[in-house]
Scaffold this active site. Sequence first.
Site, PDB file in Angstrom:
ATOM      1  N   LYS A   8      10.584  15.337 -22.321  1.00 33.02           N
ATOM      2  CA  LYS A   8       9.770  15.425 -21.111  1.00 33.02           C
ATOM      3  C   LYS A   8       8.762  16.558 -21.230  1.00 33.02           C
ATOM      4  CE  LYS A   8      11.987  14.785 -17.188  1.00 33.02           C
ATOM      5  NZ  LYS A   8      13.141  15.210 -16.361  1.00 33.02           N
ATOM      6  N   ARG A  76      13.507  20.931 -13.809  1.00 34.70           N
ATOM      7  CA  ARG A  76      14.054  19.667 -14.314  1.00 34.70           C
ATOM      8  C   ARG A  76      14.592  19.791 -15.743  1.00 34.70           C
ATOM      9  NH1 ARG A  76       9.649  15.103 -13.452  1.00 34.70           N
ATOM     10  NH2 ARG A  76       8.295  16.712 -14.363  1.00 34.70           N
ATOM     11  N   GLY A  85      18.502  10.101 -16.088  1.00 36.91           N
ATOM     12  CA  GLY A  85      19.489  10.167 -15.015  1.00 36.91           C
ATOM     13  C   GLY A  85      20.780  10.848 -15.385  1.00 36.91           C
ATOM     14  N   MET A  87      21.239  14.016 -16.690  1.00 35.09           N
ATOM     15  CA  MET A  87      21.362  15.446 -16.396  1.00 35.09           C
ATOM     16  C   MET A  87      20.669  15.754 -15.069  1.00 35.09           C
ATOM     17  SD  MET A  87      20.965  17.135 -20.099  1.00 35.09           S
ATOM     18  CE  MET A  87      19.454  16.239 -20.276  1.00 35.09           C
ATOM     19  N   ARG A 320       6.944   8.658 -20.339  1.00 35.08           N
ATOM     20  CA  ARG A 320       7.848   8.384 -21.461  1.00 35.08           C
ATOM     21  C   ARG A 320       7.640   6.927 -21.862  1.00 35.08           C
ATOM     22  NH1 ARG A 320      13.208   9.086 -17.675  1.00 35.08           N
ATOM     23  NH2 ARG A 320      12.757   7.386 -16.272  1.00 35.08           N
ATOM     24  N   HIS A 436      17.861   2.151 -10.678  1.00 30.00           N
ATOM     25  CA  HIS A 436      18.728   2.464 -11.807  1.00 30.00           C
ATOM     26  C   HIS A 436      19.280   1.209 -12.467  1.00 30.00           C
ATOM     27  CE1 HIS A 436      22.695   3.304 -13.598  1.00 30.00           C
ATOM     28  NE2 HIS A 436      22.025   4.335 -14.121  1.00 30.00           N
ATOM     29  N   SER A 768      27.885 -17.537 -53.017  1.00 32.00           N
ATOM     30  CA  SER A 768      27.653 -17.286 -51.600  1.00 32.00           C
ATOM     31  C   SER A 768      28.834 -16.476 -51.076  1.00 32.00           C
ATOM     32  CB  SER A 768      27.520 -18.607 -50.849  1.00 32.00           C
ATOM     33  OG  SER A 768      27.312 -18.336 -49.477  1.00 32.00           O
ATOM     34  N   CYS A 835      27.080 -16.083 -46.404  1.00 29.60           N
ATOM     35  CA  CYS A 835      27.169 -17.080 -45.333  1.00 29.60           C
ATOM     36  C   CYS A 835      28.240 -16.744 -44.311  1.00 29.60           C
ATOM     37  CB  CYS A 835      27.383 -18.477 -45.910  1.00 29.60           C
ATOM     38  SG  CYS A 835      28.966 -18.679 -46.729  1.00 29.60           S
ATOM     39  N   TYR A 855      19.268 -14.600 -50.236  1.00 39.41           N
ATOM     40  CA  TYR A 855      19.135 -15.072 -48.863  1.00 39.41           C
ATOM     41  C   TYR A 855      20.366 -14.711 -48.037  1.00 39.41           C
ATOM     42  CZ  TYR A 855      22.419 -18.779 -49.985  1.00 39.41           C
ATOM     43  OH  TYR A 855      23.549 -19.459 -50.346  1.00 39.41           O
TER      44      TYR A 855
END
Lengths: 893, 893
Positions: A8, A76, A85, A87, A320, A436, A768, A835, A855
């Site tokens: 912040k 703050r 939220g 702290m 932010r 919130h 595989s 797989c 793959y």
Amino acid sequence: MKSTLGSKGANLCEMTNLAIPVPPGFIISTQACIEYYTNNTLPKGLEDEIMLNLQTLENTVNKRLASQNPLLLSVRSGAPVSMPGMMDTVLNLGLNDDTVKALADTTGNERLAYDCYRRFLDMFADVVLGIDHKNFETILDSIKKQAGAAHDTELDANHLKKLTEQYKNIITEKTGQKFPKDPFTQLKMAIQAIFRSWNNERAISYRNLNNIPHNIGTAVNIQAMVYGNTGNKSASGVCFTRDPATGENQLYGEYLINAQGEDVVAGIRTPQNIATLKNTMPVIYNELESTCKAIEKHYRDMQDIEFTIENEKLYILQTRTGKRTATSAVKIAVDMVKENMIKKEDAVLRIDPNQLEQLLFPTIDPKYPTNVIAKGLPASPGAAAGKTVFSSKKAILAKERGEKVILIRSETSPEDVAGVVASQGILTAKGGMTSHAAVVARGMGKCCIAGCSKISVFEDADVFIAGDIKVHEGDTITLNGTTGEVILGEAKLTRQGISGEFKTLLEWADTIRNLGVEANADTPNDAKTALDFGAQGIGLCRTEHMFFNKERLTYVRQMILATTEDEINTALEKLQEFQKKDFYRIFEVMREKPVTIRLLDPPLHEFLPRGKEDIEKTSKEMHVSEERLKDIIQRLHESNPMLGHRGCRLGITHPAIYDMQVRAIIEAACELTKDWESGGSGKVGTEHKGGIINITTKSNKYPNIEIMVPLVADVKELIITKKRIIKTAKKVMEEKNITVPYKIGTMIEVPRAALTAGEIAKEAEFFSFGTNDLTQMGFGLSRDDAGKFLPSYIKQGIVKSDPFQTLDQKGIGELIKIAVTKGRAARKDLVIGICGEHGGEPKSIEFCHRLRLNYVSCSPYRIPIARLAAAHAALKERIMIHPQTSQSSQTPP
Amino acid sequence: MKSTLGSKGANLCEMTNLAIPVPPGFIISTQACIEYYTNNTLPKGLEDEIMLNLQTLENTVNKRLASQNPLLLSVRSGAPVSMPGMMDTVLNLGLNDDTVKALADTTGNERLAYDCYRRFLDMFADVVLGIDHKNFETILDSIKKQAGAAHDTELDANHLKKLTEQYKNIITEKTGQKFPKDPFTQLKMAIQAIFRSWNNERAISYRNLNNIPHNIGTAVNIQAMVYGNTGNKSASGVCFTRDPATGENQLYGEYLINAQGEDVVAGIRTPQNIATLKNTMPVIYNELESTCKAIEKHYRDMQDIEFTIENEKLYILQTRTGKRTATSAVKIAVDMVKENMIKKEDAVLRIDPNQLEQLLFPTIDPKYPTNVIAKGLPASPGAAAGKTVFSSKKAILAKERGEKVILIRSETSPEDVAGVVASQGILTAKGGMTSHAAVVARGMGKCCIAGCSKISVFEDADVFIAGDIKVHEGDTITLNGTTGEVILGEAKLTRQGISGEFKTLLEWADTIRNLGVEANADTPNDAKTALDFGAQGIGLCRTEHMFFNKERLTYVRQMILATTEDEINTALEKLQEFQKKDFYRIFEVMREKPVTIRLLDPPLHEFLPRGKEDIEKTSKEMHVSEERLKDIIQRLHESNPMLGHRGCRLGITHPAIYDMQVRAIIEAACELTKDWESGGSGKVGTEHKGGIINITTKSNKYPNIEIMVPLVADVKELIITKKRIIKTAKKVMEEKNITVPYKIGTMIEVPRAALTAGEIAKEAEFFSFGTNDLTQMGFGLSRDDAGKFLPSYIKQGIVKSDPFQTLDQKGIGELIKIAVTKGRAARKDLVIGICGEHGGEPKSIEFCHRLRLNYVSCSPYRIPIARLAAAHAALKERIMIHPQTSQSSQTPP
């Protein structure tokens, strides 16, 4: 400088540098917090520094703390990593019985002064003195009742004055001491409280949840207060530079006239849409819009901004990076590339592959009727169904029992985060789109309906009422987070396809990734879905899944229960017909793309009835005595079926089954090839495994078949099975008078196979990894039983995450590494895939990329996740190798 | 030159060089046989060479083939590796209607001539022309009947003449051709027949059984005939230079007056003990004795010698290393060292560790009465009990069903070898100590009673009669191979200890081996037995085995069924008392030697009742409702218990159990230490794991405790468990006011543990490979279920042997190698052992030696095998490194 100033604080500094209107102030660094925790006291000299900086601030704003022209402070918290939220914050600091009067005098606004005072008393008592906020709320509610006021804005200065008196009494009562009048004392106490809040319970659990270190501390931002609560020319609000739900490039947010910021975020009054500000304060709206654009341009990402309007002057209190839905994230990323703000690689890297799951989550199928009982704000899109619970604790307990629940709350608070995690979706009666619940749910990709004022929630009674419908704990409801509709019962869900920006982003990912992405698909329908999601082939076609439908199961059982060779052959012939049809259609759908078919894997007893009733029924249907049926079930019973008579072991002891399957595969291929020849479709070609790496353009007209032998532990098993496959295939091709190409390879799913992969690779054209079984055997964990201790293991940190979800790179990964090394040493062009279910999990995909597998194969709905994760893996590697040139996202384009 | 001349031929040549009286002759090399198989015809030029050598032979003996002074030939097979009885032989070759008269004339013994002729016709027809021997036997029997002769020796020349006429008729009848008169034709045909016999069915299966290559071929030994059937001054016999059953250093064997060698070996008449020859032909006996000594001295091993006496002249027909019982093998090896014939190392190497099993096999306990129904020759010692079967086929089928059987035959033939393998013991009515049955049984270490003339065997009726007792198929009998007693029913068996030469040999082995040998022992009694067999410690003490006795099981169940903490603790306290007593006594027995205690390993459900009745009973006994009991059984049920909630997983989720066990261990150690202190026994010291390598002589007064954590898959499991162990141990020691040392280590039995052994070694003071589980998980094989396909896998050669018996070095061995490498890299002095069942298997022990493990741990009765196998491993390595100096056994001392 986020690590020193906090996120912040650093942003406030940057904005100041950009000449954005930010209330002046100064920052106490995280270092001070760390020292506070080391020595259990504020660092030496800190007080002097604060006084020095405070003087500068006083000079700047031309007000003084504890004076007749009183400066009030906003104090703050601000950690290096955003912990919204978690702290504490103290606003309006500096007020006491004297300065409140001075404030009233200098502003000529007594109501403002006492409104600030009552807020300060409440907040200081809560945060610094540890007195429950509810004590103050109760008094506020009773005064509002006395005054006949619906909202706090309707209270006048006298009401508020009375309130402050009562608040002070409570503080004296609860602490046994008078409220500390001296603003300097207040400041020192507030700073220490904020430092302490770094280690409050919810902050610690948030850091655990988000892998944030516990030793980095928080900074403290101290700024001059600006007032959104001076009257109707003032306001406080929150806005996003783009729509966090849809990604639309337009301001999105809410504000409250005559309010301080906390009122908006806490969802105390239902705020107004930001668009209305255009009408009420057009000049300010324009200034806000252009300021937001400037901030977004600077940060090159969508921002979540807090602002206050004090007597028609705009202040930015915080910016932010904004949390957003997956839809929004994808649209913003793609749009920003189009707007030349970021590069394609940045856009790809910005989307967390796991987040895509949201886009692939089911939505409510509009074809079916639903019973809508209420409508709220569509705070986080998607759909979710589950049993109702009315507390986070119950949600957590239900999750542990394996139940799907919807969390219903009047409004949520930071204490509810774990409850949100445990729920399928969230429904709140109060709070807006930035409340919130809404913010947290969007961040997690959970469906959320907020501010559903049509319902009344009685948390203590575990019930909510919508009109005349009572919904009790345990009743099932469905939320439509996209429309805000609350539906009684479980609604039909459907899945979405890929289009628009999502499609674009995945196409960019495809140009970046090296790893092929194939699908685990067992039916022609699965195959189509897989292609729609961008699969480059089928990496795993489980033939036994074709056996489980009722008609076929009968023939499987006939085969198992047969007493003569003839009976066995009759049953096998029937099954072969079914399999041939399936294979034909799968090959037809996949055309030139590889289809890897695994021969029968499960033990025979899986096909037999279980339980008394089922046995009775089957006995009648199959005309077999119960005694004989039970005898066969008994004989096929295994103590540890996982390590039992299945896979190629079954193929070797009961070769007729594999013969039948190979015949079905090759017959289908021969017939389809002939049909293609006669149909003359020119679209068929060949694409080799491993997608992007190995594309060759040789053209032919055959399906691309790979026959995969499961559960090989020793090369001799493969040799014997291969010999029979080749023999049968040759015979079929002779009968059909046509030759079709095919490959033979093996699963690597038994640890011993990985350890002896060098020998096996000499016989196998491809590997595989069956990481499910490899994990079961390598870890000694039965997936069916591990639930008895795995949760405790995860809790105690013995394993970081469920090894069946995220590949255990250290142990099972080591086996894979050994197999890849030995396998490639023995056969240079060995095609290697994976797989198991890890094939669709981003961290595991990154591991596969690093090991240079060709793959990954995963369920069709995880294909987009795998495509993106594979691109991430490639980009992360580029950044590792060329940190300067590749980290383009760190410098403006 | 055995590979060219065959084993028999090479020995004949060597004996000739030593001036031993061997009938003159020449040898067709194995090369000729190989070429015969390549070209399907006798090699070019072979015939000429034969003629040339034949001439030399004719000159030497001054007789000519097909002349009036006829030379007869012995034509015998002889492979590079001895395959007794597997291939064919033709004796008396050269006879026809003319030469038989000439032979009668020149020898003046018409009976001899026709006796030879009837033998030749029979043998030639059987071996060369493929006419079943039974045809001839029937005629012989009927002529004997006519003549009133009990034995063939009682037939006179006329009888025999008549016999030859009838034999010739049969040949003409069966082949449609006259018997080939020409001796040269006879010879060529015989040679080809012998070549063909290399690939007859029983020879192939013998080679498969004994790992003899199929492409080395057989030689053919052609010698002048000598005649043991000239009359009462002639004889044929077989003798061993030492007793093959006991090892006594004295001639052992049998002979028949007026007979050819085949009569003795086939057991047609019951032969006389060799000792009687001393009386009947004292000069010849002395010559035989000294010749045997000379041959034995030359070969430096006990010999099995065939001889013929022709008119009081001794000829040696064959010598080979004699098969012997384990008892005999050990005594001979030790005696020969004492006689300075071989070195200690040679003696140790000469005993196959697997053979020792015989010495440890049970014998009949003399303390209990037995019902002896007959007595035969004690042909192969030991004791065996089982159900009677009367054919080899039935023995094999019974073995497959898992039954123990005794094979009863009138006499056995080479066709019965597989039946002998499948049986516990063999009983024959005919044949002597050197009969086929006796030789084969001794070679395999099976108990055998031969020549039990008191019984009549009716093979077709599946019954034998002993006096007035009829024993039917399926009745149980016991054989005492040491006394020759046949016992009705199952006799009480007991085990032997180690003494005499066996003890000496093992002590020599101990001085050679590097690998420590410890025991898997769960009780004080086991521990005592283990010490008696030479264990250097307990490598695995399975604490759960202490729980299975009825009284304790009740407390275990109380713990599992408990509903309150109090109930759990009460049950645990009881169990702790039991465990403490057990540990105290085990420590007391083992004194300074290490005792490795594995904490509880099996899942809890193993302690609960199974099946309806047991549940009902337990419900009553424990005062728990059946419903609740079933519910708990249901909840604890696991799909794959092998991979389930057991070992340290249980310890971590139910820590009170491990706490209890640790408390029992440490309390026992504290109390014993105090008792030792007060008792003042000075014998205690410390001996570290790994026996011979790591012996330190530091002296103290504590038991040597190692606490072992089972089923660790991740180091964190060990860390958590270790922390609790240390905490509990510390607490107990504080309570007892004494400190005792102990170590903490872990089983390596989960593949992941082996793969991450580097991490684990940082926390573990020792590793012990649990190769049973490591095989189950690494191979993906459930020991309880593998029976469904493993036999087929062994048959098809997919696995060489049951990987639960012989360690799979390639796969599971690779995991062990990885773990040893990583473990020792992380902790240089890491003590590593193996405690799976492979710890007592010689091949696996050799593997452990090569990997430089510190010790193997096995069941007490396999300790001697392990001691010897460890010495073999060390010696084999020396030979590999210094082939010249170490291979002392190859050159005379």
